[in-house]
Structure formats: structure tokens, C-alpha cells
Design a protein around this motif. Structure first.
Motif, short mmCIF file in Angstrom:
data_model
loop_
_atom_site.label_atom_id
_atom_site.label_comp_id
_atom_site.label_asym_id
_atom_site.label_seq_id
_atom_site.Cartn_x
_atom_site.Cartn_y
_atom_site.Cartn_z
N GLN A 52 0.77 -1.13 -0.07
CA GLN A 52 -0.05 0.13 -0.13
C GLN A 52 0.90 1.27 -0.02
O GLN A 52 1.93 1.20 0.17
N PRO A 53 0.43 2.38 -0.27
CA PRO A 53 1.07 3.62 -0.27
C PRO A 53 1.80 3.86 0.86
O PRO A 53 3.03 4.49 0.94
N ASP A 54 1.52 3.31 2.10
CA ASP A 54 2.31 3.61 3.32
C ASP A 54 3.09 2.58 3.47
O ASP A 54 3.90 2.24 4.61
N THR A 320 -8.07 10.37 -2.51
CA THR A 320 -6.67 9.70 -2.31
C THR A 320 -5.91 10.21 -3.48
O THR A 320 -6.19 10.35 -4.74
N ASP A 322 -1.86 8.86 -4.82
CA ASP A 322 -0.85 7.81 -4.47
C ASP A 322 0.16 7.99 -5.76
O ASP A 322 -0.09 7.90 -6.97
N TYR A 323 1.47 7.62 -5.12
CA TYR A 323 2.59 7.39 -6.12
C TYR A 323 3.41 6.19 -5.67
O TYR A 323 3.55 6.19 -4.51
N ARG A 324 3.77 5.44 -6.80
CA ARG A 324 4.72 4.31 -6.52
C ARG A 324 5.89 4.28 -7.41
O ARG A 324 5.60 4.29 -8.66
N ALA A 335 6.86 4.26 -1.69
CA ALA A 335 5.54 4.52 -2.23
C ALA A 335 5.02 5.86 -1.35
O ALA A 335 5.34 5.79 -0.12
N SER A 337 1.92 8.77 -0.37
CA SER A 337 0.29 8.76 -0.35
C SER A 337 -0.04 9.92 0.16
O SER A 337 0.41 10.56 1.11
N TYR A 339 -3.89 12.07 1.43
CA TYR A 339 -5.42 11.67 1.45
C TYR A 339 -6.04 13.10 2.08
O TYR A 339 -5.40 13.95 2.70
#
Length: 737
Positions: A52-54, A320, A322-324, A335, A337, A339
Motif C-alpha cells: 500500500q502507499p504507506d 486519495t 498515490d505514487y509508487r 510509495a 500517499s 489523502y
């Protein structure tokens, strides 16, 4: 929301329902007529669990895999919880719709060590993990975004966090009990629950790049109608061949009437269940190549219902981005994120002291996590996850605040986790620093009262914004041992804490009308709750136990939490004022412990699953508990759910039954303290028939015996009113196209 806006919303609801009905009518026969393209029961591809983003790992949908043909069918749980050396559980969307009649609270209450503060007139969900709920003790999230909305309304209000989600848009719920790693663990005491919404992979059939899903449900006893339509497209081969764009959208609507309790008894006036949640979502992911992923999304929820004798209009928005960045090396797997969450409440169309109440809870957050791997010497693999997070809860009281108190709470974390893999055993080490900072309004209070100096009649104190801050280092250590090929043992010791909330620190009594209360009840010296927790557990999984295609899965765990500075609302003798309701720390240590078991045996043609918890979560009860100033959250001493079923007609037809046992417990009664609650057992039936790969019929019967009961682990009023739902039948169709 104005009357005209509400009328527009009502029209939108009717149009949405009409669209769902027409789509189902159009798509359903086509899906029923299409020949099966494969032997999958529901045809949905199972998305791979992804960071996940975190930086945490989200559990994929829990699906039965007794054989390659049973993907999606209920039965023995998926392998992810049994491969994880931590107390986690997961419920997938199909299981939610069939076994649990589409009700997330029923599903959570059948999870070991988990409950909810359920009420017939409150669709918001307050999650209880290991006897703790509300005020940040549990991090309840929608797609990783914390939901911190609260409203003190009536004497049964707990002040805890309420999560609003359209159940028809859920893909699953992931629960972590105990210490939570990464950004999701910031300021969290005993666990987290993440409500995952649908994505493109939940809808597309294997091999498809464009597709959708329609679901329609009809029922009795208040479960009138529910429907959803969702779909999207995947554009591959972009930007030289490696690029991809995913677009996904969905809408859902539910019409819930006033149900009857067990025995056909009407629910008391003021506790009726009528509400009509509507929701929508949009998600877009852009992947220029294999190294980069950008995604944005929004989830919308709107509902209106009567609770505490007022009509609540709730509007919740969750955004949200997000970038990975995953270039494929060992050192950089990043990652990031961000929000934004906005929950808006208005009291509409009703009179009373707080008519016209309007509050807003805004949440903002940023986090970044990197994952690295390296090798020490020749044979010690090291996996690292480290990062930073920041989140803000901004609670605003715009009109008729009552017992709600404005303020901002910032939580910042630096975290790192390392796993040293020596082969048969691994060592785990983690360290995080959680810092917090708050600012709240202290209303005026009289001279000579509390800490306000001077003679009575002198200049008052307060009427200003004041702040507090703090922080704490939180270590974690653990060991994992692969005892045999099938048996894994683990032990973890971790420190957690949660800062006091602005509601507790700046509690200003409960003024009538548009008053702001008194700052004499504020407690600027309130300390954070801290916990030292043990988790001991074992995972067992074996295929081919009695026959070639059967499988056994079992997860057993013991926990012990030692909590200091337990916060309650007590009556305190304040100089110059006398007994005053105030949030305070209770001295001493509060110990909670318990045994949690879940698992299942699946022989393909038949299956059995068990979820069991034996807990002791006794805790202090405040003098103000049960009167709108907090509540208790003791779990029933024993909970157990036994689920059995069979797969017939080439395993297309699934028929199942479950018994849900809730043992004796306690709820907080104002002026009395803890009041015992009785045990009860409920029996449910469910089933589904896979017409082909694209269409499935399903049904459920909740509380088959129509038993009379009150919801355990809720308020005294809700329990004693015996508002547990009576026998309810639901039938539905899910079609993919």
C-alpha cells in the motif's frame, strides 16, 4: 443540507435505483445466457496483494481454493492470514454479501477479538478491537484513510469514531489486532480495520480489459432493496508498450426500512432503522512504465436517518492520491500517499435544543514508505521498511455544538521495521517515534473556579485557543520460528500509545442551544494512554490431510495488553465549582488478555470454518459513562462462529449455515456502572448458485429462529431495548458483463 438540496438528492437516489434496476434487467438475462468461459464460480481474477502507499501489505480477497474451481466460494479462509506472523483477519466482499447478509458489522462481530458498537438507528460503524474503541484507540479506515468523525448526541453517545461506507461498494475488510506497522499505526493503541472499496480487478473477468458488474438485492423485514453498478476499462500497450491506464467507477444505493426485532416485535420509537445510503467511487491509475504508478480516487457517501431524536444528514468524501516508484532494485521501492477526508453533519427538519446543528470533521494526511532488501554474510536476508507520516484531524463546530468541542490534532510518525531471516527462524525489530500536537478552544470560565485565579466576580479566564504537544519512542521486537513445514510459531512484544483527543482535553460540558460551555471542565494535563502488548501465536496449514484435494488452516493466538493512563470521564471535585464532569487518567494498570482462534477445513464438496475468542477486557468505567460522556467497550467473555456448508452440482451450488454465539458481557449504565448482559446464539442460512461464469444467484436468512436479543458490547439503552434484528430474508443476483 437545505430542503431543496435534499429533494434533489432524493431524486438522484430514485434515478440511481432506476438505473441499477434497468441495468440488472438488461444485463442479467445476457449474463445468464452466456456460456461459462472457465470453471471459476464468479470469474473474478484475484488481485495480487500489493504494498500500500504507506508500505504495508493489503490482504487480497479471501477466497476458497479447495480446488482450482472454487475461487470466490465461501469456506476455508484464504492463505494470507495463515502465512502472516501477526494477528490479522480478512473478510472478502463475496463472503460479506452471502454469509453476513451484506452487513459489515455482522461480519466484524464474527471475527475473533473484534466487535462493533451496534445500534439499530446508527448506520455508522464504531470498531472495537480487543475491548478498545473510540478516540483513536482503533484506526478505522476507508482505503487507508482514517475516519475520525464523531458526534455527541444523546445519553447513548460514546463520542467514538464513526465510519460511514456504502456496503455495496466494499471489496473486503482487513483487520490487524495489536501493534500496527507503518503509517496506519500512528497514534493507534490496539489495532486497525481497513474497509477496502471495489477496484477494477474485482470486476473484470479473466482476459477482459473492459467490463462491469451489476448487483441487485431484494429482501423483507426492512432489507427492502439494494443495488450497485460498477465497471471500467484497462488500456494496455501505451507509451511504447509498457504503459497502462485503469479507469474504474461505481455507484450504489440501499433502501432500508424499519425492521422488526426478534419475535416480530416493532422496534421502539426513536430506534427505527430506516435509512437510504447512496454512494459512488471513481479511481484512475496511470502507469507510464513498469517503474511508475500514479493513482487518484474519490469515494462518496450520503445518507439521512433519525438518531437521538434528530434527523442526521451525513455527507462523507474520501479523496486519495498515490505514487509508487519500483525500479526493481533492492534499495528503492518507494510509495507516497496523500489523502483528504471530509465528513459533514447537519440536523435537518427537526426541532429540539440542538436543531440546526452543523459540524465538520476534516482529515488530511501524507506518508512515504521505502522498502529495501539486503544480505548479511552469505545467508541472512534482511527486509527493511521505513518511512514518515503526518495526519491532521480538524473538527469544526459550525452551529449548536452541544457536547462537541472544536480543535485540531496533528500526529506525526517516524517508523522503521526490520526482519532478519536466518532460514528456519527470523528476528523482528522495530522502532517508531510518534509525536502529537493539538490546539483547541477553551471557553470562558469564572474567576475562583478551577485554575482561574482571583476572587469570585473577578476577571474570567479562558475564551482563547490553547495548545499541547508530546511524543514517545515505541519499540517492537519479535521472533518467528518455522517449527515444521506446516507449523509456524511467532511472538511479538510492542509498545503502542494514543494521544488524548481534542474532545477529551477541551471537553466543556454539554451546553444547550448555541452555547460554548465552560472551560473549567478542560483538562490540559491529560496524559496519553500507553500499552505494552504481547502477542503469541501459531499458524498451521496443510494440504492433503485426509484426501488429495483437502486442506486445513488454523491460526491460534494469545494476547496480553497492559494499559497505563486509561482515560475515562469522571466527576471531579473542582475548586470553586464542586463536582464537574471531566476526562481524567485513571491510576494503575489495566490488563486485558485473551485467546483468539480462527481456521477451517475444506474438502471441496464440504467445508467448515471456526472463529472463536475467549477474552477478559475488563476496564475502568467512568462516572459519566452511559450519559453521553463516553461509554464502556468490554467484549463479551466468549464469542464463537461455526460455519458449515456443502458444494453440490459440480460445485456450482453452495448451501451453508452458521451459528453465532455471543457470551455474557457488560455494558455501562449511568449511575450504576457495569451492568451484565446475557448470552445468545443466532443461526443463519445462506447459499449461492453459479449459473455460469458471469452470473450468480445468492440468498441469506439472518436469525432463522427469530430470536429476541439485544446487541452486546453496545450502549445500555440499545441492549436493553432488545433491538436485535429479527428473521430477515435477502435474495440477489450478481452479473458481470
Amino acid at each position: 443540507m437545505t430542503k431543496s438540496t435534499r429533494n434533489i438528492a432524493g431524486g438522484a437516489q430514485r434515478r440511481l435505483l432506476g438505473a441499477v434496476l434497468m441495468a440488472t434487467a438488461a444485463v442479467g438475462p445476457l449474463a445468464l445466457a452466456r456460456p461459462a468461459l472457465a470453471q471459476s464460480v464468479d470469474g473474478a481474477t484475484t488481485p495480487k496483494p500489493a504494498p500500500q502507499p504507506d508500505g504495508t501489505i493489503a490482504l487480497g480477497p479471501v477466497r476458497v481454493e479447495a480446488g482450482a474451481d472454487e475461487a470466490g466460494a465461501p469456506g476455508a479462509a484464504g492463505d494470507t492470514p495463515y502465512k502472516t506472523a501477526a494477528p490479522i483477519s480478512s473478510i472478502d466482499g463475496k463472503e460479506l454479501q452471502t454469509r453476513f447478509s451484506g452487513n459489515p458489522q455482522t461480519a466484524l462481530r464474527a471475527t475473533p477479538g473484534v466487535s462493533t458498537r451496534q445500534s439499530s438507528s446508527q448506520p455508522g460503524i464504531e470498531v472495537n478491537i480487543r475491548g478498545m474503541s473510540g478516540y483513536g484507540r482503533v484506526n478505522a479506515m476507508i482505503d487507508g484513510v482514517p475516519q475520525a468523525f464523531k458526534n455527541i448526541a444523546g445519553h447513548e453517545a460514546s463520542g467514538g469514531s464513526l465510519l460511514y461506507i456504502q456496503p455495496e461498494l466494499l471489496a473486503g475488510i482487513d483487520v490487524t489486532r495489536g501493534a500496527v506497522a507503518g503509517a496506519h499505526g500512528s497514534g493507534t493503541l490496539t489495532g486497525a480495520a481497513n474497509f477496502r472499496t471495489l477496484s477494477l480487478d474485482d470486476v473484470l473477468l479473466e482476459g477482459q480489459t473492459v467490463g462491469g458488474m451489476v448487483r441487485l438485492k431484494l429482501g423483507d423485514n426492512g432489507a427492502d432493496v439494494a443495488g450497485s453498478i460498477s465497471g471500467g476499462a484497462r488500456f494496455d500497450g501505451l507509451w511504447g508498450g509498457d504503459g497502462r491506464i485503469d479507469v474504474f467507477a461505481g455507484v450504489a444505493y440501499t433502501e432500508t426500512g424499519d425492521y422488526k426485532a426478534g419475535g416480530g416485535q416493532p422496534v421502539q420509537p426513536g430506534r427505527q432503522s430506516s435509512n437510504s445510503p447512496q454512494g459512488g467511487l471513481l479511481k484512475v491509475t496511470v502507469s507510464p512504465n513498469q517503474d511508475h504508478d500514479f493513482s487518484v480516487g474519490v469515494r462518496l457517501y450520503e445518507n439521512q436517518f433519525v438518531n437521538s431524536n434528530y434527523t442526521w444528514a451525513i455527507d462523507n468524501q474520501t479523496w486519495t492520491a498515490d505514487y509508487r516508484f519500483t525500479p526493481g532494485g533492492n534499495w528503492l521501492n518507494l510509495a507516497v500517499s496523500a489523502y483528504y477526508n471530509d465528513t459533514h453533519l447537519q440536523y435537518v427538519g427537526t426541532g429540539g435544543s440542538y436543531a440546526g446543528r452543523e459540524t465538520r470533521n476534516k482529515g488530511y494526511g501524507l506518508n512515504a514508505t521505502n522498502r529495501s532488501t539486503l544480505t548479511l554474510g552469505d545467508d541472512v536476508d534482511v527486509r527493511l521498511a521505513y518511512g514518515v507520516s503526518w495526519g491532521r484531524e480538524d473538527f469544526q463546530t459550525l452551529a449548536m455544538r452541544g457536547g462537541n468541542h472544536p480543535g485540531k490534532l496533528d500526529k506525526t510518525s517516524l517508523f522503521s521495521d526490520a526482519e532478519f531471516d536466518f532460514g528456519r527462524y527470523s528476528l523482528i525489530a522495530g522502532l517508531r517515534y510518534d509525536a502529537w500536537k493539538m490546539k483547541g478552544y477553551r471557553p470562558p470560565y469564572n474567576a475562583g473556579a478551577g485554575d482561574c485565579p482571583g476572587p469570585v466576580g473577578g476577571p474570567p479566564c479562558g475564551d482563547k485557543w490553547v495548545g499541547r504537544d508530546g511524543g514517545k519512542w515505541l519499540p517492537k521486537v519479535g521472533v518467528v520460528f518455522q517449527a515444521t513445514k506446516d507449523l509456524e510459531l511467532y511472538a511479538t512484544y510492542a509498545h503502542t500509545f494514543r494521544p488524548p483527543t481534542t474532545h477529551e482535553v477541551f471537553f466543556s460540558l454539554a451546553p444547550f442551544g448555541n452555547g460554548v460551555g465552560s472551560g473549567v471542565a478542560n483538562n490540559l494535563d491529560l496524559d496519553a494512554e500507553t500499552n505494552k502488548g504481547w502477542d503469541l501465536g501459531a499458524n498451521f496449514k496443510r494440504d492433503g490431510l485426509f484426501r488429495d484435494d483437502d486442506r486445513l488452516r488454523l491460526k491460534v493466538g494469545y494476547f496480553r495488553n497492559s494499559i497505563d493512563n486509561f482515560i475515562v470521564n469522571d466527576f471531579v471535585n473542582v475548586p470553586g465549582r464542586g463536582l464537574t464532569a471531566m476526562w481524567v487518567n485513571r491510576p494503575g494498570e489495566t490488563v486485558m488478555q485473551g485467546l483468539e482462534i480462527e481456521g477451517g477445513y475444506d474438502a471441496g464438496v464440504a467445508y467448515a470454518n471456526l472463529a472463536f475468542a475467549k477474552t477478559d477486557t475488563d476496564q475502568p468505567v467512568g462516572d459519566g459513562a452511559g450519559a453521553g460522556n463516553g461509554e464502556g467497550s468490554i467484549l463479551p467473555d466468549t464469542t464463537a462462529t461455526l460455519d458449515v456448508g456443502a458444494r453440490l452440482f459440480e460445485r456450482r451450488l453452495i448451501l451453508g449455515a452458521q451459528a453465532r454465539y455471543t457470551g455474557e458481557g457488560q455494558v455501562a449504565q449511568f449511575g450504576v456502572g457495569w451492568t451484565p448482559t446475557e448470552a445468545y446464539t443466532l443461526v443463519d442460512l445462506y447459499g449461492s448458485y453459479a449459473v455460469n461464469q458471469r452470473a450468480e444467484l445468492f440468498f441469506s436468512v439472518e436469525n432463522v429462529e427469530d430470536k429476541v436479543y439485544g446487541y452486546a458490547a453496545s450502549s445500555f439503552g440499545a441492549y436493553s431495548a432488545l433491538t436485535g434484528r429479527g428473521r430477515t430474508f435477502i435474495a440477489g443476483l450478481t452479473a458481470r458483463f
